[in-house]
Design an enzyme around this catalytic site. Sequence first.
Site, PDB file in Angstrom:
ATOM      1  N   CYS A  57     -18.446  61.050  26.866  1.00 37.44           N
ATOM      2  CA  CYS A  57     -18.139  60.072  27.913  1.00 37.44           C
ATOM      3  C   CYS A  57     -16.678  59.610  27.933  1.00 37.44           C
ATOM      4  O   CYS A  57     -16.014  59.685  28.970  1.00 37.44           O
ATOM      5  CB  CYS A  57     -19.071  58.873  27.787  1.00 37.44           C
ATOM      6  SG  CYS A  57     -19.377  58.335  26.109  1.00 37.44           S
ATOM      7  N   HIS A 112     -15.656  51.953  28.666  1.00 41.20           N
ATOM      8  CA  HIS A 112     -15.618  52.822  27.482  1.00 41.20           C
ATOM      9  C   HIS A 112     -14.298  53.561  27.322  1.00 41.20           C
ATOM     10  O   HIS A 112     -14.249  54.727  26.910  1.00 41.20           O
ATOM     11  CB  HIS A 112     -16.778  53.809  27.499  1.00 41.20           C
ATOM     12  CG  HIS A 112     -17.177  54.253  26.111  1.00 41.20           C
ATOM     13  ND1 HIS A 112     -18.099  55.239  25.874  1.00 41.20           N
ATOM     14  CD2 HIS A 112     -16.761  53.835  24.883  1.00 41.20           C
ATOM     15  CE1 HIS A 112     -18.245  55.410  24.573  1.00 41.20           C
ATOM     16  NE2 HIS A 112     -17.439  54.571  23.949  1.00 41.20           N
TER      17      HIS A 112
END
Length: 625
Positions: A57, A112
């Site tokens: 990710c 993130h």
Amino acid sequence: METISQSPNIVIILVDDVGWNDFSYNTDSMSLISTPNIDKISSTGVRLKNQYVQATCTPTRASLLTGRYAANVGLIFAMVPGSPAGLPTDIPTMPQLLKEKGYDTIMVGKWHLGHSQWAQTPVGRGFDEHIGSYMWDLDSYTKQQYELPFEPLTVDWVHAYANGSYNHYAEPRHATEAITQDAIDVISKHGGKPNPLFLYVAYTAAHSPLQPLPRHEPPCAHIPHLWRRQFCGMVRGLDEGIYNLTEAMKQHLGENTILYVLSDNGGSTWFGGSNTPYRGGKSTPLEGGVKVPAFLVDYTSDQRYLGVRYALEEPVDGVNYVTQAHLIGREYHGLIHSADILPTIMGFAGAKDLSTSVDNLDGFDMGNALRSGTHDSPRKEMLLELYNADEFVFRNESMKSYRIGDLKLVEGIVRDPHMHYESVVDCINSSDSTQVTKYGEKALRALEWIFGSGPFDNTRIVITHRVVHLLLLRPQKTGLEPTLRLYNLSSDPTESHNIASENMAIVNTMRQRLMEIEKKRPYQQPFWMQYDLQTYWYKTFVSGDCSMNSRIPDRHCHFTHPWLPDDVDAWRDLPTLTNSVDYADRRGREVYIPVIICVAVLVALFLYVICGMLLKRKVEKKKRN
């Protein structure tokens, strides 16, 4: 700053851990998951059949927003909680560039990409507002992240503004619903404004913990495998959410709007995702890990951004006629990498000059290729993975992967090299011929049943990567399986036939490409190094409002927040930081070994009592006789 009303509104939707076989349009009848809304929406646009991303990710998000390979940003894997890693502030981002073109820039969802400093956060990197989470692996209902199942670590939800103001609160809605509705609110409020909108929507679904809303479970009841069935419910939530978002876009933003939907990496096969018919999954550079479902939709009536696509009517006097009513979608089979998204979006926005002025872009503007109606692409090769053994969280594992045309090099340790198929019974269906998958799944499901999906999920991720994958990759580390692989994807899309030994000249050409990138790449941030969660990081948490979420007691109402000043080197404390793998091992010894001992003692006592009772009955029966 320039304001051009003709620039399109741009909405990018990034879904989490959705694999090639998880949107039903992508593999026809292979998938057990049905996504009717996504199928219909994508059918009106361009379905990208060769969209590549990074294998996890953080790297994909970095690549998408900077137009660079993850290795050229210095973020090559998912960063851990408490890490000072983040997007380097000297690399321009898509929202920063679009703001120069007059765009309003708003993000909703999962970031993130670092938040140890305010300058690393979304509003520090070009967004006017951010509603959502800084980190990952959050409980869908409480927005808590757990270190151990017994105690939540922190709540992670914020509404932050570029002017420095913010509000931390325990969002009570399911994360998929909250992200969808907040994005719809952004869209409805923006309607009628003169400046175009750039909206980046980053869902936390279908990433674990697998906590679907009850109304999304019935369409998945036919799936026999528990994890796949739960994952299906998460994907159905995305199907509903994306439909609602697109309806709001059409109502409030008008036709001058572009939609780009893609996944951040392949499906996580140990968490319900499926990449059939491809090998591997998330965290691998095999096709199952880096080739993802994606599509674009051009809402303009003249299809000015993606090119006009018409269906032919029945011929009249030998001549074919077309009408606007027969506008249809199509597929594009040219190569596209996540690094291409920034220059492509800038081209759509009429700001190609801004992206071409940025140094060291790895991406190509795909606009002309998409409009052409052919499958040609300016991208002929791509970097898929690059890290050395001393740059990775798991010791003594390196990976270098590169593609030129249809040929793909994969050199190093692949964490899960197996084929995974749709399950016909309630267990993982893979090509693993050992007992690792069978008993690994049984152990994880038992622990999850005891602790609950949300509280146990971080521990489940650690066990999957630190134990299960370590056992699955053992043949590679012991030399039983080769770590140098070359595949011809045109004739071998499942990467089943290694042709490296007879094509060493091609292998060496790709190695040379990798060496050139490696020499020029920036500092590779040690993303696995973290501030000790127990002795330091928890002290940086701030207070917030949990009054709206009855699931969170007052003692757990604290939020993660940037903890380092912007004017210091984020890595200044590196010598004193903790290796997250060592930390997890230590905490496991401290917590789980005593628990296991206690359980073993209880089981032994239980057996002792049962044996005693049986022996007593036997003695009494003998006396009676």
